[in-house]
Design a protein around this motif. Structure first.
Motif, mmCIF file in Angstrom:
data_model
loop_
_atom_site.group_PDB
_atom_site.id
_atom_site.type_symbol
_atom_site.label_atom_id
_atom_site.label_comp_id
_atom_site.label_asym_id
_atom_site.label_seq_id
_atom_site.Cartn_x
_atom_site.Cartn_y
_atom_site.Cartn_z
ATOM 1 N N VAL A 173 -3.066 -8.929 6.612
ATOM 2 C CA VAL A 173 -1.695 -9.326 6.290
ATOM 3 C C VAL A 173 -1.132 -8.318 5.300
ATOM 4 O O VAL A 173 -1.761 -8.023 4.282
ATOM 5 C CB VAL A 173 -1.647 -10.740 5.677
ATOM 6 C CG1 VAL A 173 -0.209 -11.113 5.307
ATOM 7 C CG2 VAL A 173 -2.253 -11.763 6.624
ATOM 8 N N ILE A 174 0.034 -7.785 5.596
ATOM 9 C CA ILE A 174 0.694 -6.842 4.689
ATOM 10 C C ILE A 174 1.720 -7.605 3.858
ATOM 11 O O ILE A 174 2.527 -8.375 4.392
ATOM 12 C CB ILE A 174 1.384 -5.709 5.458
ATOM 13 C CG1 ILE A 174 0.376 -4.985 6.362
ATOM 14 C CG2 ILE A 174 2.049 -4.737 4.491
ATOM 15 C CD1 ILE A 174 -0.778 -4.340 5.619
ATOM 16 N N GLY A 175 1.704 -7.389 2.547
ATOM 17 C CA GLY A 175 2.667 -8.020 1.660
ATOM 18 C C GLY A 175 3.607 -6.997 1.061
ATOM 19 O O GLY A 175 3.234 -5.835 0.844
ATOM 20 N N VAL A 176 4.846 -7.417 0.797
ATOM 21 C CA VAL A 176 5.832 -6.583 0.113
ATOM 22 C C VAL A 176 6.532 -7.445 -0.926
ATOM 23 O O VAL A 176 6.580 -8.670 -0.811
ATOM 24 C CB VAL A 176 6.855 -5.964 1.080
ATOM 25 C CG1 VAL A 176 6.193 -4.942 1.998
ATOM 26 C CG2 VAL A 176 7.553 -7.049 1.904
ATOM 27 N N GLY A 177 7.100 -6.814 -1.948
ATOM 28 C CA GLY A 177 7.738 -7.535 -3.027
ATOM 29 C C GLY A 177 9.229 -7.738 -2.795
ATOM 30 O O GLY A 177 9.933 -6.806 -2.400
ATOM 31 N N LEU B 45 9.421 3.026 -2.302
ATOM 32 C CA LEU B 45 8.423 3.718 -1.498
ATOM 33 C C LEU B 45 7.307 2.792 -1.025
ATOM 34 O O LEU B 45 6.970 2.775 0.166
ATOM 35 C CB LEU B 45 7.860 4.901 -2.289
ATOM 36 C CG LEU B 45 6.885 5.820 -1.542
ATOM 37 C CD1 LEU B 45 7.072 7.267 -1.969
ATOM 38 C CD2 LEU B 45 5.436 5.396 -1.796
ATOM 39 N N CYS B 46 6.695 2.023 -1.928
ATOM 40 C CA CYS B 46 5.560 1.190 -1.532
ATOM 41 C C CYS B 46 5.994 0.030 -0.639
ATOM 42 O O CYS B 46 5.250 -0.391 0.249
ATOM 43 C CB CYS B 46 4.819 0.687 -2.758
ATOM 44 S SG CYS B 46 3.922 1.984 -3.646
ATOM 45 N N TYR B 47 7.192 -0.497 -0.856
ATOM 46 C CA TYR B 47 7.741 -1.520 0.040
ATOM 47 C C TYR B 47 7.919 -0.931 1.433
ATOM 48 O O TYR B 47 7.502 -1.533 2.442
ATOM 49 C CB TYR B 47 9.068 -2.011 -0.516
ATOM 50 C CG TYR B 47 9.751 -3.090 0.306
ATOM 51 C CD1 TYR B 47 9.734 -4.415 -0.110
ATOM 52 C CD2 TYR B 47 10.438 -2.775 1.484
ATOM 53 C CE1 TYR B 47 10.383 -5.403 0.629
ATOM 54 C CE2 TYR B 47 11.068 -3.757 2.235
ATOM 55 C CZ TYR B 47 11.044 -5.068 1.800
ATOM 56 O OH TYR B 47 11.681 -6.042 2.535
ATOM 57 N N PRO C 270 0.829 -1.205 0.000
ATOM 58 C CA PRO C 270 0.000 0.000 0.000
ATOM 59 C C PRO C 270 0.864 1.256 0.000
ATOM 60 O O PRO C 270 1.780 1.368 0.824
ATOM 61 C CB PRO C 270 -0.791 -0.117 1.308
ATOM 62 C CG PRO C 270 0.105 -0.939 2.197
ATOM 63 C CD PRO C 270 0.794 -1.913 1.290
ATOM 64 N N PRO C 271 0.604 2.217 -0.880
ATOM 65 C CA PRO C 271 1.386 3.463 -0.868
ATOM 66 C C PRO C 271 0.926 4.400 0.247
ATOM 67 O O PRO C 271 0.454 5.519 0.009
ATOM 68 C CB PRO C 271 1.124 4.041 -2.259
ATOM 69 C CG PRO C 271 -0.232 3.529 -2.623
ATOM 70 C CD PRO C 271 -0.330 2.159 -2.012
ATOM 71 N N HIS D 266 8.096 -8.183 -7.911
ATOM 72 C CA HIS D 266 8.105 -6.761 -7.637
ATOM 73 C C HIS D 266 6.720 -6.236 -7.239
ATOM 74 O O HIS D 266 5.837 -7.032 -6.875
ATOM 75 C CB HIS D 266 8.635 -5.998 -8.863
ATOM 76 C CG HIS D 266 8.040 -6.473 -10.163
ATOM 77 N ND1 HIS D 266 6.712 -6.314 -10.487
ATOM 78 C CD2 HIS D 266 8.614 -7.121 -11.221
ATOM 79 C CE1 HIS D 266 6.471 -6.816 -11.684
ATOM 80 N NE2 HIS D 266 7.612 -7.317 -12.149
ATOM 81 N N HIS D 267 6.538 -4.931 -7.310
ATOM 82 C CA HIS D 267 5.291 -4.293 -6.890
ATOM 83 C C HIS D 267 4.070 -4.880 -7.598
ATOM 84 O O HIS D 267 3.003 -4.993 -7.005
ATOM 85 C CB HIS D 267 5.390 -2.786 -7.170
ATOM 86 C CG HIS D 267 4.185 -1.998 -6.755
ATOM 87 N ND1 HIS D 267 3.812 -1.825 -5.433
ATOM 88 C CD2 HIS D 267 3.261 -1.312 -7.488
ATOM 89 C CE1 HIS D 267 2.721 -1.083 -5.371
ATOM 90 N NE2 HIS D 267 2.361 -0.763 -6.600
#
Length: 283
Positions: free
Chosen positions: A222-226, A233-235, A122-123, A255-256
């Motif tokens: 649950v928060i996900g990141v790439g 920024l979004c990570y 999420p940004p 990735h994103h």
């Protein structure tokens, strides 16, 4: 099967892909400003459950009357009405980018409609340690759009979102690649109706999340990141949101937009991404 839903200030178009009976809740896949077409490859990897995708207001087939910006609160209300139309839930949700912001806003307001929300990158700029500089950079993107149009704004957007590490002072005044160098339109065609820059960019990134409500929600968040977007920024925002929730983010492959299977000319790792998502939803 395609359907429509009338909501205040617009009409939503959504698609229901009936899955094999498994007892699992419906899986709603949401983006913003990305429409349903971006989830084609990911949805195809969940044939064992019913998958619903939709076009957010103003995107794709969906309409938005009255013009102006759309807020995460409006998108959350749209999702609330959509889930009601689907039977009321609780549903599972995979939410990408701006859709993750909208999904978090939905859970804060209607937690009973959601079993598990997986909010991928999420940004959420407001929670960054460099929030003032990051917010200024986003405002600079919008200013470039207002003054020079889509190509100039997208060039600056790519520079901001692709930067590794905190946003430095005066970043908005630093030169970026020209639109032509990035294969973007170099000329301003005069239009100012892009769904990301005109409608969602500022309201999405500037949204103040209700972390007290999210921590108290019955829904699992649950928060996900790439894996390939570490430091961007979004990570960084995803990591910061997870910290505010008292959880650890789940690292997804690629990735994103790692779930993409060639949609919009972009390729992630949709097979591995879907496998990770399946594991998270089953946990």
């Amino acid at each position: 099967m395609a359907h429509t839903l009338e909501v205040p200030g617009g009409t939503l178009h959504y698609d229901v892909r009936e899955g094999e009976p498994s007892g699992a809740p419906m899986l709603l896949m949401i983006g913003s400003p990305m429409d349903a077409s971006g989830f084609t490859g990911l949805a195809a990897r969940f044939r064992d459950r019913t998958v619903v995708t939709y076009d957010p207001r103003g995107s794709g087939r969906s309409t938005c009357t009255g013009g102006g910006e759309s807020t995460p609160e409006q998108h959350a209300d749209d999702l609330h009405r959509l889930i009601d139309a689907l039977g009321g839930g609780p549903v599972d949700i995979f939410a990408s980018s701006g859709g993750a912001v909208n999904g978090l806003a939905l859970v804060a307001r209607h937690p009973g409609q959601v079993r598990t929300l997986v909010a991928h990158e999420p940004p959420a700029v407001q929670v960054l340690p460099d929030r003032e500089r990051a917010l200024a950079a986003v405002t600079g993107i919008r200013r470039s759009y207002d003054r020079h149009g889509f190509g100039a704004a997208m060039a600056k957007f790519i520079a901001v979102t692709g930067l590794h590490g905190e946003i430095p002072d005066g970043f908005d005044d630093q030169p970026v690649q020209s639109p032509a160098e990035l294969g973007l339109p170099a000329e301003d065609d005069g239009s100012r109706d892009d769904v990301m820059f005109a409608q969602n960019l500022v309201t999405c990134t500037h949204h103040e999340h209700d972390f007290e409500a999210l921590r108290a929600a019955s829904a699992r968040v649950v928060i996900g990141v790439g894996a390939e977007s570490e430091g961007q920024l979004c990570y960084r925002a995803g990591v910061a949101v997870a910290a505010r929730l008292g959880t650890e983010p789940v690292v997804f492959p690629s990735h994103h937009a790692g779930f993409l299977d060639g949609e919009f000319g972009m390729k992630g790792d949709p097979e591995a991404f879907a496998a990770t998502l399946r594991q998270v939803l089953a946990a």
